[in-house]
Design a protein around this motif. Structure first.
Motif, PDB file in Angstrom:
ATOM      1  N   VAL A   1      -4.227  22.127 -55.547  1.00  9.10           N
ATOM      2  CA  VAL A   1      -3.862  20.720 -55.375  1.00  9.10           C
ATOM      3  C   VAL A   1      -2.368  20.557 -55.635  1.00  9.10           C
ATOM      4  N   ARG A   2      -1.785  19.531 -55.029  1.00 11.87           N
ATOM      5  CA  ARG A   2      -0.370  19.225 -55.214  1.00 11.87           C
ATOM      6  C   ARG A   2      -0.244  18.049 -56.164  1.00 11.87           C
ATOM      7  N   LYS A   3       0.867  17.995 -56.839  1.00 15.22           N
ATOM      8  CA  LYS A   3       1.131  16.848 -57.712  1.00 15.22           C
ATOM      9  C   LYS A   3       1.040  15.560 -56.896  1.00 15.22           C
ATOM     10  N   GLY A   4       0.281  14.590 -57.391  1.00 19.99           N
ATOM     11  CA  GLY A   4       0.151  13.299 -56.710  1.00 19.99           C
ATOM     12  C   GLY A   4      -0.956  13.263 -55.667  1.00 19.99           C
TER      13      GLY A   4
ATOM     14  N   SER B   1      -3.800  14.159 -58.860  1.00 24.74           N
ATOM     15  CA  SER B   1      -3.447  15.316 -59.673  1.00 24.74           C
ATOM     16  C   SER B   1      -2.102  15.084 -60.353  1.00 24.74           C
ATOM     17  N   PRO B   2      -2.034  15.377 -61.650  1.00 23.56           N
ATOM     18  CA  PRO B   2      -0.771  15.179 -62.357  1.00 23.56           C
ATOM     19  C   PRO B   2       0.244  16.304 -62.102  1.00 23.56           C
ATOM     20  N   VAL B   3      -0.225  17.408 -61.537  1.00 28.49           N
ATOM     21  CA  VAL B   3       0.656  18.591 -61.375  1.00 28.49           C
ATOM     22  C   VAL B   3       0.260  19.369 -60.122  1.00 28.49           C
ATOM     23  N   ASP B   4       1.124  20.280 -59.737  1.00 26.88           N
ATOM     24  CA  ASP B   4       0.727  21.310 -58.772  1.00 26.88           C
ATOM     25  C   ASP B   4      -0.177  22.276 -59.530  1.00 26.88           C
ATOM     26  N   GLY B   5      -1.334  22.571 -58.979  1.00 27.41           N
ATOM     27  CA  GLY B   5      -2.190  23.486 -59.725  1.00 27.41           C
ATOM     28  C   GLY B   5      -3.512  23.731 -59.035  1.00 27.41           C
TER      29      GLY B   5
ATOM     30  N   ALA C   1     -12.094  15.445 -63.960  1.00 25.28           N
ATOM     31  CA  ALA C   1     -11.568  16.701 -63.411  1.00 25.28           C
ATOM     32  C   ALA C   1     -10.644  17.349 -64.425  1.00 25.28           C
ATOM     33  N   ARG C   2     -10.477  18.658 -64.269  1.00 25.84           N
ATOM     34  CA  ARG C   2      -9.431  19.361 -65.001  1.00 25.84           C
ATOM     35  C   ARG C   2      -8.614  20.148 -63.985  1.00 25.84           C
ATOM     36  N   VAL C   3      -7.299  20.067 -64.126  1.00 28.82           N
ATOM     37  CA  VAL C   3      -6.405  20.798 -63.236  1.00 28.82           C
ATOM     38  C   VAL C   3      -5.570  21.748 -64.083  1.00 28.82           C
ATOM     39  N   MET C   4      -5.514  22.978 -63.634  1.00 33.78           N
ATOM     40  CA  MET C   4      -4.698  23.961 -64.335  1.00 33.78           C
ATOM     41  C   MET C   4      -3.364  24.091 -63.604  1.00 33.78           C
ATOM     42  N   ALA C   5      -2.277  23.784 -64.309  1.00 33.63           N
ATOM     43  CA  ALA C   5      -0.959  23.945 -63.692  1.00 33.63           C
ATOM     44  C   ALA C   5      -0.695  25.430 -63.482  1.00 33.63           C
ATOM     45  N   ARG C   6      -0.097  25.765 -62.376  1.00 33.25           N
ATOM     46  CA  ARG C   6       0.215  27.175 -62.122  1.00 33.25           C
ATOM     47  C   ARG C   6       1.362  27.604 -63.025  1.00 33.25           C
TER      48      ARG C   6
END
Lengths: 325, 315
Positions: A270-273, A293-297, A315-320
C-alpha cells in the motif's frame, strides 16, 4: 513391529472428571521413529482458532505416508496436540467454558488447581524438553493475519534463526510484555524449550493455503533439528519473512463506529494515503470515515468482522524498512 | 445531582453511549474515587455505589443537616455499561476483560480508551476504591483486598469496618488491572470483594454501604458521621492464613453454610454428590478452624474446583 517402523499412538495427557458423568481428556497423537529429538505441535488453545487443527491434520497425513513409504525417515518423535481446549472447541468459545478464562494466560499451571491450571500444567510437563514446539494460533474472529511468527524480544536471539526457516511471511518482534508471561510459549522458552508462536488466518475458519505453507516450514525445521533424516524429501520453502517490530508497525483504529468495508485485498503493498476501506452507516447511509494507509508499506492485518466500535482495530500496516530477510 | 459523562463514544447501530459518573461535593480534584462494574455482571458494587451516590447527593443537598461533605467524591457505578445492560462480565462487543486493559490508551482499542479515561479521572485521588463481586460461581465475604500494600494502606484498610482484610501479592497476570495502574500514583488503593456476581446479596451490600460511609467519616471526607468504635474487629489475613479446599471429585456441591461464621476443624461443610446417581462422593470437612470467607455457590463441579476458603487466625 518391524525394525524402523513408526509407532503411532493416541493417548490422554490429562483425564479429568466433569460435573455430570463425562470424562474430559486432552489428547495427543505421538509418532515414534528413532531415538532422535522430539518435536511438538500445539493447537486449539483458543476454542475459536481452527487453523492449527488443520495443520495437525496435514502433518498427521504426511507422517502416515512417511510411515508407509519411508519409516526410517523419522529419526525422532513427533507429538501433535491439536485440541488443548477441547471444551472451547466444542462450544465455539475462545476461553475455557465455565471457567471463562483464557487458557493461554494460565501457564505454567499447577497439578492441583482448577481445570485451566491442570491443562496448563499437563501441557508444560509433556512439552518441556522437546527440541522444538510450535504453538499455532489463528488470530480471532475479528482480524485476518498473514502467516507470521511472533517472538518476545527476550528470546529473539535463539528463536529468530528458527523462525526464518518456518516458511512464513513475517517475523514480528514484540517488546517484553509482562502479561504474556502466562502463555505457553513464554513458559516453555523460560525453561529452555524453544517454542515458536505462529499466528495466521482468522478465527473460526481455515485458510488451507496458509496451513500448507506453514506445514512446509515445520517439516523443514524438523529436518534441521534432526527429527527427520536428511534424505526425506520435503515440499520447497517458497516464502521469506519480513521482520517487523514496534518501530515499523502502524495500527489503524476506527475513529468512529459503523460498518467497515475494505476496498483492498489482504496482504498487499500500500502507498501512503491510499484508501484501504471506509466506515459506513447502515442507519443513514453514507461514509462516516475513510481509512487510509499512514505509510508506504504492507497491509498484513485486515479486519474480517465488519462491525466496528470506536477504537476497533481495522488494519495494521508495516512500513517498509528494507529489512528483507 | 452532579453527574457527567466520563467517556462519550459512538455506537454502530444505536445511540452514542456514555460512561456516566457522579462528582459530588466541593469543587476540586476528587479526594476519593469509587469504581465498580469493570465487570458487567458484578452487580453488588454497582448497587452499592449507586446508593452511595444517592446518599452523598442528599448530603450535599442539605438533606442531612448533621452531615457535611468536606471534599469531593467521584463515583463510577459501572464502567462496563454495555456489559451491565446485557448481563455480561466482559466487554460484550469483543469479549475483552475491561480490567485487563489498563493503563489504557487514548487512541487504542475501545476498551483501552475506556481504561484510559477511568484511570485519568481517578488516579489523582488520595483514596481509590474498586469494588468487585467474585464471579458467578463463588461468594466472597465482604473484604478489603490489599495488593503489595504500603504501610499507609495497611493502616487505612480497617477503616472500612469490614470483617476481613486480605493481603495478596501482585501476580504478573494482574499487571493490566486498574489496581496495578493506580499503584503508580501517590495515594492509597483498595479493592473490595463483595459477595457473588450475577445477583445482589443484600446483607453484604448493606454491610459494605455502612462501611463506605464510616470510611468517608473516618478519613474526614464526610463530616458528622457517628462512627461506632465498637464496630467489629477487622481481621487481617495474609496469604498464608488462607486455607483452600478443592474438590477431590467432580459432581454437585451442596452446602447450607453461610459466610462470616467460624468453623471448627473437622466440621462438615457440605457434600459432593454424584450428579448422575445421587450418591455422596465426598463429605467436605474443614481441615482447620477459621473464618468462612468464601464458598462455591454454583454446584456443578469439575475435579479440582475451589469449594471453600477458610481464613485461620495464625498462618
Amino acid at each position: 513391529m518391524p525394525e524402523s517402523a513408526i509407532a503411532i499412538s493416541t493417548s490422554c495427557i490429562l483425564s479429568l472428571e466433569m460435573p455430570y458423568s463425562e470424562q474430559l481428556c486432552i489428547r495427543r497423537t505421538a509418532y515414534r521413529g528413532g531415538d532422535g529429538p522430539r518435536a511438538a505441535i500445539v493447537a486449539g488453545i483458543h476454542g475459536d482458532e481452527l487453523e492449527g487443527l488443520y495443520v495437525c491434520q496435514l502433518l498427521a497425513d504426511w507422517l502416515e505416508q512417511l510411515a508407509r513409504e519411508n519409516p526410517a525417515g523419522l529419526a525422532g518423535t513427533v507429538e501433535l496436540y491439536p485440541a488443548m481446549n477441547p471444551l472451547g472447541l466444542d462450544t465455539l468459545t475462545r476461553a475455557i467454558p465455565v471457567f471463562d478464562t483464557d487458557l493461554n494466560r494460565n501457564f505454567p499451571g499447577s497439578p492441583n488447581g482448577d481445570l485451566p491450571k491442570r491443562i496448563a500444567h499437563a501441557a508444560i510437563e509433556n512439552l518441556s524438553g522437546a527440541a522444538l514446539v510450535v504453538d499455532i494460533h489463528a488470530s480471532n474472529i475479528y482480524l485476518r493475519e498473514i502467516p507470521q511468527v511472533r517472538i518476545n524480544t527476550d528470546f529473539a536471539d535463539s528463536l529468530v534463526p528458527l523462525a526464518r526457516r518456518l516458511n512464513l511471511d513475517l517475523i514480528w518482534l514484540h517488546g517484553a510484555m509482562t502479561v504474556l508471561e502466562a502463555t505457553v510459549a513464554h513458559s516453555l522458552n523460560s525453561v529452555g524449550t524453544p517454542c515458536l508462536v505462529v499466528e495466521m488466518g482468522v478465527g473460526m475458519r481455515i485458510t488451507p493455503d496458509y496451513c500448507r505453507q506453514v506445514m512446509s516450514g515445520i517439516l523443514t525445521l524438523w529436518k534441521d533439528q534432526g527429527v527427520l533424516t536428511p534424505d526425506v524429501e520435503l515440499p520447497p520453502l517458497d516464502h521469506l519473512p519480513l521482520i517487523a517490530d514496534d518501530s515499523n508497525v502502524h495500527y489503524l483504529n476506527a475513529p468512529t463506529s459503523g460498518l467497515f468495508v475494505p476496498v483492498i485485498e489482504h496482504w498487499t503493498d500500500v502507498r501512503k494515503g491510499q484508501l484501504l476501506g471506509t466506515i459506513v452507516s447502515p442507519l443513514q447511509g453514507g461514509i462516516l470515515s475513510e481509512v487510509r494507509s499512514p505509510v508506504d508499506g504492507i497491509l498484513f492485518t485486515l479486519r474480517e468482522y465488519p462491525l466496528v466500535y470506536e477504537g476497533s482495530l481495522m488494519a495494521r500496516v508495516m512500513a517498509r524498512k528494507g529489512r528483507l530477510a | 445531582m452532579s453527574s457527567r459523562d466520563l467517556v462519550l463514544m459512538t455506537a454502530p447501530l444505536r445511540e452514542d453511549f456514555t460512561i456516566p459518573c457522579h462528582e459530588i461535593g466541593p469543587a476540586g480534584n476528587p479526594a476519593v474515587s469509587f469504581v465498580s462494574g469493570l465487570h458487567g455482571d458484578e452487580i453488588n458494587g454497582i448497587y452499592i455505589l449507586a446508593r452511595l451516590a444517592d446518599f452523598l447527593t442528599a448530603v450535599a443537598g442539605g438533606n442531612y443537616p448533621k452531615l457535611r461533605l468536606a471534599q469531593r467524591v467521584l463515583i463510577i457505578p459501572a464502567v462496563n455499561v454495555l456489559g451491565t445492560n446485557t448481563l455480561r462480565r466482559a466487554w460484550p462487543f469483543d469479549q475483552s476483560d475491561q480490567n485487563r486493559m489498563f493503563p489504557g490508551n487514548r487512541m487504542g482499542e475501545t476498551t483501552q480508551r475506556i481504561a484510559y479515561s477511568v484511570l485519568e479521572a481517578t488516579k489523582k485521588s488520595a483514596y481509590r476504591v474498586d469494588l468487585h463481586s467474585s464471579n458467578l460461581y463463588f461468594e466472597e465475604l465482604p473484604q478489603v483486598r490489599l495488593y503489595d500494600p504500603t504501610p499507609e494502606e495497611r493502616e487505612t484498610a480497617p477503616l472500612f469496618g469490614l470483617p476481613a482484610i486480605m493481603e495478596r501479592s501482585v501476580s504478573p497476570v494482574f499487571t493490566t488491572t486498574l489496581m496495578y495502574a493506580w499503584k503508580y500514583w501517590p495515594g492509597q488503593s483498595f479493592l473490595l470483594q463483595v459477595g457473588q456476581a450475577g445477583s445482589i446479596q443484600l446483607p453484604h451490600c448493606q454491610q459494605v454501604f455502612r462501611g463506605l460511609v464510616s470510611f468517608l467519616g473516618r478519613i474526614g471526607v464526610l463530616e458528622g458521621v457517628e462512627v461506632a468504635e465498637a464496630d467489629q474487629e477487622a481481621l487481617y489475613f495474609t496469604r498464608e492464613c488462607s486455607v483452600r479446599i478443592y474438590a477431590d471429585r467432580a459432581g454437585m456441591f451442596v452446602s447450607d453454610k453461610s459466610l462470616g461464621g467460624w468453623v471448627s476443624k473437622g466440621q462438615e461443610l457440605g457434600y459432593i454428590y454424584d450428579s448422575f446417581n445421587g450418591t455422596v462422593r465426598t463429605r467436605v470437612i474443614a481441615p482447620a478452624a477459621g473464618l468462612l470467607t468464601g464458598i462455591r455457590r454454583q454446584p456443578m463441579l469439575f475435579e479440582g474446583d475451589l469449594l471453600v476458603r477458610i481464613c485461620t487466625r495464625t498462618p
